[in-house]
Design an enzyme around this catalytic site. Structure first.
Site, PDB file in Angstrom:
ATOM      1  N   HIS A   1     -10.571  -5.007  10.487  1.00  0.00           N
ATOM      2  CA  HIS A   1     -11.171  -4.883   9.158  1.00  0.00           C
ATOM      3  C   HIS A   1     -12.524  -4.189   9.205  1.00  0.00           C
ATOM      4  CE1 HIS A   1      -8.086  -7.570   7.722  1.00  0.00           C
ATOM      5  NE2 HIS A   1      -8.546  -7.474   6.503  1.00  0.00           N
TER       6      HIS A   1
ATOM      7  N   GLU B   1       0.818  -1.217   0.000  1.00  0.00           N
ATOM      8  CA  GLU B   1       0.000   0.000   0.000  1.00  0.00           C
ATOM      9  C   GLU B   1       0.849   1.264   0.000  1.00  0.00           C
ATOM     10  OE1 GLU B   1      -1.131  -2.660   1.586  1.00  0.00           O
ATOM     11  OE2 GLU B   1      -3.159  -2.876   0.815  1.00  0.00           O
TER      12      GLU B   1
END
Lengths: 376, 433
Positions: free
Chosen positions: A168, A99
């Site tokens: 998450h 990322e």
């Protein structure tokens, strides 16, 4: 469906070019199909996002997609389905799981006028790259005194998912909305998703585009206008989803749906709620919120994120600053519980706002509080 | 303290990097392709024409040493000279400018004219000059918090850099950037990144945009190269590895320039790094790794020429480790107590400007008087820069809220260049855009 497309493309083209065009527009076909019958057709949020990406890529060769599994896998949530085949691997880039690296690469490409759309498989992973979103993207226009603007979109699902636990499952709206230099959008319906994503891609500044995984498959009625390839929604404007006079409920993303359902329940009890879909968290449409509160004199804010320093806190401050004299009741904030998301389904349900929480808060604000025992 | 660069140098620079790439191209790709499906049990086939397919064919790459390269150059060149007189004077002037500018910064800092963190470049000039003086205006430089001299080498006027440091409206970023955030779009200097590793992905993105413009937007003449400068401390950061991987994978036109000054503030490179030879990480990712004496501008220049040429020819990235030294502390706030005086003396004796001077005299490229004239010119440039900065106005109050967005109204800019918010239909969502 074929007939419709043929009509849309117009006569005069040979069947050979026809075939080519037919293939080219395939990913947007679901959008076109909806044109066929009545003005209010159904469209899923997924199709709305996919067709927006497709059209913007086709309109501007500087637009490209990058992220994990956006290409051959067709998107972890299939938002980018069909785009690799149509635009090729140079414009739909499958990245390694890095990322920080690929977000920074997107930012650097945007410095040179390309228009990257960076997909985070979920926004939880944007934490790996937040340095680039904030320090490299949001601040560059200012630090360079306007020499370098950064036309980039960071998009992906945000907010509480189901059963995936604390790492998450969280809402980043308030995090990114705290940063000058970022525009933060949170669509609810298909109209929002399509109009706002197209606006975000065309915008010359970095935009954080917060989708919701649980909404992807949901269908919404959309007007014919929405299918137009030039359809675009303004950044920084909220939408009044339901007009009312007794209480204002602000919400964004999935919570707009909950607020609307709560409003239905409240209507049966004689409370006429006005529901504002924020659409844009930053810039925040303070004018629309304050105008509404001055009419209803009551306010509830709804969000999935944490309550402290949340979007609701900011809205509350804005209303206290600008419309204090109009308030007839304390502002109520309905937010996620102030805990990391638990895994167990029953606890998870308790940790995010539910429709009944909004109903209860509305009743309190209207001094029609149910007895304590019933609300516990 | 020196590295044993000589231990692993099978290939020579000027001929090998390109040749190795070419010869690897000739490795039957079918061989590689046919092997792929069985890799770790995967049955996946590489897409023909897919960007990822080609770099795999280049797994092996050149590892080279600069001393070999320079020797080679010396042997093969028609003259013994590495530079012409004009080049020598240009390099000398740029290095003296960098050195004198930073010395002036120290003075101005202690006089309170500039503030915050000020990181000076003294001692490392051979790297900035050796690389950046080979770039074109369109080539990109991405720097770190130690960015003044990179800016100067790239051509940003000393006046604008000094004024920026003074926090004045005439600075290259109107006083909104500061010491660690120099930008000049005209010179393709895109920062000034204050965090370790932050600039590397952005630089990789700039290189990506060159490739994209050439291959997707069909701008055939876009052969722009990006130089990413960073230090030895950064070479332990994950973003470095992430970008080595992607730059090699996508064959991007970038040179990763490590300015290994052996110290990350007070952390010795040897104490922080499992294998201190940073250049070795290039071959691990499928790109050449080069180790060069960063105190010798001519050696740096030879390596830079090859690396930039490789990038410009579309042959992909190169990792260059320049072993250098900073003559001052990490920043002007650093008491610099951990570095051994003997070590400092060792590198002070290898001052890159003195070395270049010596080369120029030895080869009769210029006279002492000519160099003195350059020194004098630079003194004047700096005097002028300080005067300019000092006399420049502070940014006006109204500037505070400017430039947060390219489009402050938040509605986007239309194709006619006007704010879309001025179109009433746009706020209703019905505008044709």
């Amino acid at each position: 469906m074929l007939g419709i497309i043929r009509q849309k493309l117009g006569a005069g083209s040979s069947s050979a070019t026809m075939l080519g065009q037919l293939q080219r527009i395939r990913p947007a076909a679901s959008a076109l199909r909806s044109f066929s019958s009545s003005a209010k057709e159904q469209m899923t949020v997924r199709d709305a996002l996919n067709s927006a990406l497709d059209e913007e890529m086709s309109a501007d060769p500087k637009v490209f997609l990058m992220g994990e599994e956006v290409g051959e896998y067709q998107g972890a949530y299939k938002i980018t389905k069909g785009l690799l085949d149509k635009y090729g691997p140079e414009r739909v880039l499958d990245t390694p799981i890095t990322e920080a690296g690929f977000t920074g690469i997107g930012v650097g490409a945007a410095y040179y006028g390309l228009k990257p759309v960076v997909e985070f498989m979920t926004f939880n992973f944007s934490m790996q790259a937040i340095d680039h979103i904030i320090n490299s993207a949001a601040k560059s226009n200012y630090m360079s005194a306007g020499q370098i603007n950064v036309p980039i979109v960071f998009r992906g699902p945000n907010g509480a998912a189901a059963g995936v636990g604390a790492q998450h499952s969280q809402c980043y709206a308030a995090w990114f909305a705290a940063v000058p230099g970022l525009k933060v959008l949170a669509p609810y319906s298909s109209e929002d998703a399509r109009g706002l994503l197209k606006a975000a891609i065309r915008d010359p500044d970095p935009v954080v585009f917060l989708e919701n995984e649980l909404l992807y498959g949901e269908s919404f009625p959309v007007s014919a206008e929405v299918f137009d390839s030039s359809f675009c929604l303004p950044i920084g404007k909220a939408k009044i989803e339901r007009e009312g006079k007794d209480i204002t409920i602000t919400a964004f993303s999935k919570m707009v749906g909950y607020a609307l359902q709560a409003a239905e329940i409240l209507a049966k009890e004689g409370i006429n709620a006005e529901v504002i879909n924020l659409r844009s968290i930053r810039p925040l449409d303070r004018a629309t919120i304050n105008t509404s509160v001055r009419k209803t004199n009551r306010l509830i804010t709804v969000e999935e994120g944490f309550p402290q320093h949340g979007v609701g806190a900011e809205i509350c401050a804005s209303v206290v600053e600008e419309s204090f004299g109009y308030l007839d009741a304390p502002v109520e904030r309905v937010a996620g519980a102030d805990v990391p998301m638990p895994y167990a389904a029953n606890l998870e349900r308790l940790a995010v706002p539910q429709i009944e929480d909004i109903v209860r808060a509305a009743k309190r604000a209207c001094y029609r509080s149910v007895p304590l025992a019933a609300s516990a | 303290m020196s590295f044993s660069a000589a231990t692993t140098q099978p290939l020579r620079l000027n001929t090998t990097a390109g040749a190795a790439a070419r010869s690897n191209d000739k490795v039957p790709s079918s061989l590689l392709m046919s092997k792929t499906p069985s890799f770790l049990g995967s049955t996946r086939k590489l897409r023909p024409g897919c960007v990822a397919a080609k770099p795999n064919a280049q797994r092996r790459s050149a590892v080279v040493s600069v001393s070999e390269a320079v020797k080679e150059k010396k042997a093969s060149a028609s003259t013994n000279l590495l530079i012409t007189r004009e080049e020598g004077l240009e390099l000398y002037e740029d290095m003296v400018l960098g050195r004198a500018f930073e010395d002036m910064c120290a003075q101005m800092y202690y006089r309170g004219k500039m503030f915050g963190f000020v990181h000076l470049y003294n001692g490392q000039e051979a790297v900035s000059t050796g690389f950046i003086k080979l770039t074109k205006q369109e080539d990109t430089v991405v720097s770190t918090y130690r960015d003044h001299v990179h800016s100067l080498s790239k051509g940003v006027p000393a006046r604008e850099v000094m004024s920026e440091l003074f926090g004045k409206a005439t600075g290259c970023c109107r006083g909104q950037g500061g010491s660690m955030h120099m930008f000049s779009k005209a010179h393709n200097l895109i920062g000034g990144f204050a965090f370790i590793g932050e600039g590397i992905p952005v630089a990789t993105g700039a290189a990506f945009s060159s490739k994209y413009r050439r291959e997707v937007l069909k701008q055939a003449d876009c052969d722009h190269v990006t130089l990413a400068f960073f230090g030895d401390g950064t070479a332990n950061n994950g973003q470095f590895f992430e970008c080595l991987n992607m730059a090699a994978l996508w064959k991007l036109p970038i040179v990763f320039v490590v300015e290994n000054n052996l110290w990350a503030i007070g952390m010795s490179h040897l104490r922080a790094t499992s294998d201190p030879e940073i250049w070795k990480k290039g071959p691990a990712f499928g790109m050449p790794g080069v180790h060069v004496d960063g105190m010798d501008v001519l050696k740096v220049r030879e390596v830079a020429k090859e690396a930039i040429g490789r990038a410009r020819r579309g042959e992909g990235p190169t990792l260059v480790e320049c072993e250098t030294y900073r003559f001052r502390g990490h920043s002007l706030a650093d008491p610099d107590e951990l570095r051994d005086p003997a070590e400092k003396a060792h590198y002070a004796a290898r001052d890159p400007i003195t070395a270049l001077k010596k080369y120029i005299f030895e080869h009769n490229l210029a006279s002492e008087q000519e160099l003195k004239a350059i020194d004098k010119k630079i003194d004047e440039v700096l005097e002028d820069a300080v005067e300019f900065a000092d006399e420049s106005p502070l940014p006006p109050r109204s500037q505070l809220l400017e430039n947060v967005f390219a489009d402050p109204k938040g509605f986007g800019i239309g194709p006619d260049g006007r704010y879309r918010c001025e179109d009433p239909k746009f706020t209703q969502g019905t505008a044709k855009v």
